[in-house]
Scaffold this motif. Structure first.
Motif, PDB file in Angstrom:
ATOM      1  N   VAL A   6       1.111  -1.194  -0.356  1.00 31.42           N
ATOM      2  CA  VAL A   6      -0.292  -0.069  -0.158  1.00 31.42           C
ATOM      3  C   VAL A   6       1.103   1.051   0.045  1.00 31.42           C
ATOM      4  O   VAL A   6       1.526   1.924   0.998  1.00 31.42           O
ATOM      5  CB  VAL A   6      -1.062  -0.158   1.401  1.00 31.42           C
ATOM      6  CG1 VAL A   6      -1.468   1.507   1.139  1.00 31.42           C
ATOM      7  CG2 VAL A   6      -2.082  -1.213   1.025  1.00 31.42           C
ATOM      8  N   ARG A   9      -0.159   6.967  -0.358  1.00 29.87           N
ATOM      9  CA  ARG A   9      -1.210   7.892  -0.784  1.00 29.87           C
ATOM     10  C   ARG A   9      -2.200   7.290  -0.973  1.00 29.87           C
ATOM     11  O   ARG A   9      -3.474   8.314  -0.274  1.00 29.87           O
ATOM     12  CB  ARG A   9      -0.975   8.434  -2.260  1.00 29.87           C
ATOM     13  CG  ARG A   9      -2.028   9.353  -2.834  1.00 29.87           C
ATOM     14  CD  ARG A   9      -1.953   9.127  -5.007  1.00 29.87           C
ATOM     15  NE  ARG A   9      -0.503   9.490  -4.925  1.00 29.87           N
ATOM     16  CZ  ARG A   9      -0.271  11.207  -4.881  1.00 29.87           C
ATOM     17  NH1 ARG A   9      -1.555  12.005  -5.131  1.00 29.87           N
ATOM     18  NH2 ARG A   9       0.671  12.063  -5.449  1.00 29.87           N
ATOM     19  N   GLN A  10      -2.021   5.876  -1.213  1.00 30.46           N
ATOM     20  CA  GLN A  10      -3.731   4.994  -1.034  1.00 30.46           C
ATOM     21  C   GLN A  10      -3.246   5.037   0.860  1.00 30.46           C
ATOM     22  O   GLN A  10      -4.318   4.780   0.772  1.00 30.46           O
ATOM     23  CB  GLN A  10      -3.204   3.519  -1.099  1.00 30.46           C
ATOM     24  CG  GLN A  10      -3.651   3.726  -3.164  1.00 30.46           C
ATOM     25  CD  GLN A  10      -2.454   1.710  -3.503  1.00 30.46           C
ATOM     26  OE1 GLN A  10      -1.584   1.679  -2.964  1.00 30.46           O
ATOM     27  NE2 GLN A  10      -3.610   1.701  -4.649  1.00 30.46           N
ATOM     28  N   PHE A  11      -2.747   4.736   1.414  1.00 30.34           N
ATOM     29  CA  PHE A  11      -2.911   4.469   2.815  1.00 30.34           C
ATOM     30  C   PHE A  11      -3.812   5.688   2.996  1.00 30.34           C
ATOM     31  O   PHE A  11      -4.739   5.965   4.164  1.00 30.34           O
ATOM     32  CB  PHE A  11      -1.557   4.639   3.875  1.00 30.34           C
ATOM     33  CG  PHE A  11      -2.285   4.696   5.121  1.00 30.34           C
ATOM     34  CD1 PHE A  11      -2.315   3.261   5.512  1.00 30.34           C
ATOM     35  CD2 PHE A  11      -1.703   5.682   5.762  1.00 30.34           C
ATOM     36  CE1 PHE A  11      -3.125   3.292   6.960  1.00 30.34           C
ATOM     37  CE2 PHE A  11      -1.684   5.820   7.221  1.00 30.34           C
ATOM     38  CZ  PHE A  11      -2.709   5.157   7.889  1.00 30.34           C
ATOM     39  N   SER A  13      -5.664   7.922   1.742  1.00 30.00           N
ATOM     40  CA  SER A  13      -6.491   8.064   0.980  1.00 30.00           C
ATOM     41  C   SER A  13      -7.467   6.891   1.975  1.00 30.00           C
ATOM     42  O   SER A  13      -8.741   7.469   2.020  1.00 30.00           O
ATOM     43  CB  SER A  13      -7.011   7.890  -0.840  1.00 30.00           C
ATOM     44  OG  SER A  13      -8.015   7.082  -1.431  1.00 30.00           O
ATOM     45  N   TYR A  14      -7.160   5.679   1.975  1.00 25.68           N
ATOM     46  CA  TYR A  14      -8.490   5.113   2.490  1.00 25.68           C
ATOM     47  C   TYR A  14      -8.764   5.398   4.051  1.00 25.68           C
ATOM     48  O   TYR A  14      -9.466   5.482   5.134  1.00 25.68           O
ATOM     49  CB  TYR A  14      -7.558   3.905   2.769  1.00 25.68           C
ATOM     50  CG  TYR A  14      -7.425   2.152   1.928  1.00 25.68           C
ATOM     51  CD1 TYR A  14      -7.858   3.013   0.707  1.00 25.68           C
ATOM     52  CD2 TYR A  14      -6.563   1.555   1.650  1.00 25.68           C
ATOM     53  CE1 TYR A  14      -7.819   2.061  -1.195  1.00 25.68           C
ATOM     54  CE2 TYR A  14      -5.689   1.218   0.756  1.00 25.68           C
ATOM     55  CZ  TYR A  14      -6.643   1.344  -0.746  1.00 25.68           C
ATOM     56  OH  TYR A  14      -6.754   0.773  -1.622  1.00 25.68           O
ATOM     57  N   THR A  15      -7.230   6.162   4.877  1.00 26.29           N
ATOM     58  CA  THR A  15      -7.646   6.368   6.037  1.00 26.29           C
ATOM     59  C   THR A  15      -8.640   7.602   5.958  1.00 26.29           C
ATOM     60  O   THR A  15      -9.734   7.962   6.807  1.00 26.29           O
ATOM     61  CB  THR A  15      -6.755   7.109   6.299  1.00 26.29           C
ATOM     62  OG1 THR A  15      -5.978   5.946   6.314  1.00 26.29           O
ATOM     63  CG2 THR A  15      -6.839   6.958   8.067  1.00 26.29           C
ATOM     64  N   THR A  17     -11.256   8.726   3.214  1.00 28.00           N
ATOM     65  CA  THR A  17     -12.520   8.322   3.000  1.00 28.00           C
ATOM     66  C   THR A  17     -12.861   7.160   4.516  1.00 28.00           C
ATOM     67  O   THR A  17     -14.589   7.541   4.763  1.00 28.00           O
ATOM     68  CB  THR A  17     -12.460   7.023   2.726  1.00 28.00           C
ATOM     69  OG1 THR A  17     -11.123   7.749   0.830  1.00 28.00           O
ATOM     70  CG2 THR A  17     -14.026   6.778   1.863  1.00 28.00           C
ATOM     71  N   GLY A  18     -12.017   6.828   5.608  1.00 25.26           N
ATOM     72  CA  GLY A  18     -13.037   5.855   6.572  1.00 25.26           C
ATOM     73  C   GLY A  18     -13.488   7.237   7.766  1.00 25.26           C
ATOM     74  O   GLY A  18     -14.911   6.824   7.933  1.00 25.26           O
TER      75      GLY A  18
END
Ligand code: FES
Length: 167
Positions: A6, A9-11, A13-15, A17-18
């Protein structure tokens, strides 16, 4: 070993969003609850509380009638005692809330000897006519609320408070 690393940037983004979704749910849930609340309310018959007052004993002079019901607040149950000023107007039974519409003190029938035939609030001298209509130039800005009433086997039952229908 997995190659699905991961990225930073993805991390992020996920965080985000959550967390955003969690916050949005926190804001939306009360609105949804408010919207469906009437559906969740108890149906007809469940909102009336039986009192010890015999309908035959009610006259045209307001008397205080206490009534107790069980209140459920989340997981906590408690008995709440409320009261009403009750009298007869012709064949109709009138029950008025004792809660002053100024700042919420309790009004009394003929509580001020200087003003017979009126409700009186001792806190700031608020006065109401027998119908619950607030006397102009005294602090309360609206009439006393009314309670729904009905008879059950000769005894008075009191329901929920409603806006005054007499004034
Ligand atoms: S609370 Fe009743 S007059 Fe102020």
């Amino acid at each position: 070993m997995s190659n699905n690393k991961v990225s930073r940037r993805q991390f992020l983004s996920y965080t985000l969003t959550g967390v955003g979704g969690f916050m949005a749910a926190g804001m939306l849930m009360p609105m949804v609850r408010f919207a469906v609340d009437p559906i969740l309310q108890k149906k007809e018959g469940g909102d009336f509380v039986l009192t010890e007052k015999k309908v035959a004993d009610i006259t045209d002079v307001p008397v205080r009638v206490d009534f107790t019901y069980e209140q459920v607040d989340a997981w906590y149950k408690s008995d709440v005692t409320n009261s009403a000023w009750v009298y007869k107007e012709g064949d109709s039974i009138i029950a008025l809330s004792p809660v002053c519409k100024h700042l919420g003190c309790t009004v009394n029938w003929e509580g001020d000897p200087a003003h017979k035939n009126q409700f009186f609030c001792p806190c700031h001298g608020g006065r109401y006519e027998k119908t619950g209509k607030n006397v102009p130039k005294t602090p309360p800005l609206g009439p006393l609320d009314q309670f729904e009433v009905r008879e059950n086997d000769g005894f008075l039952e009191i329901g929920k408070a409603i806006p005054n229908t007499l004034v």
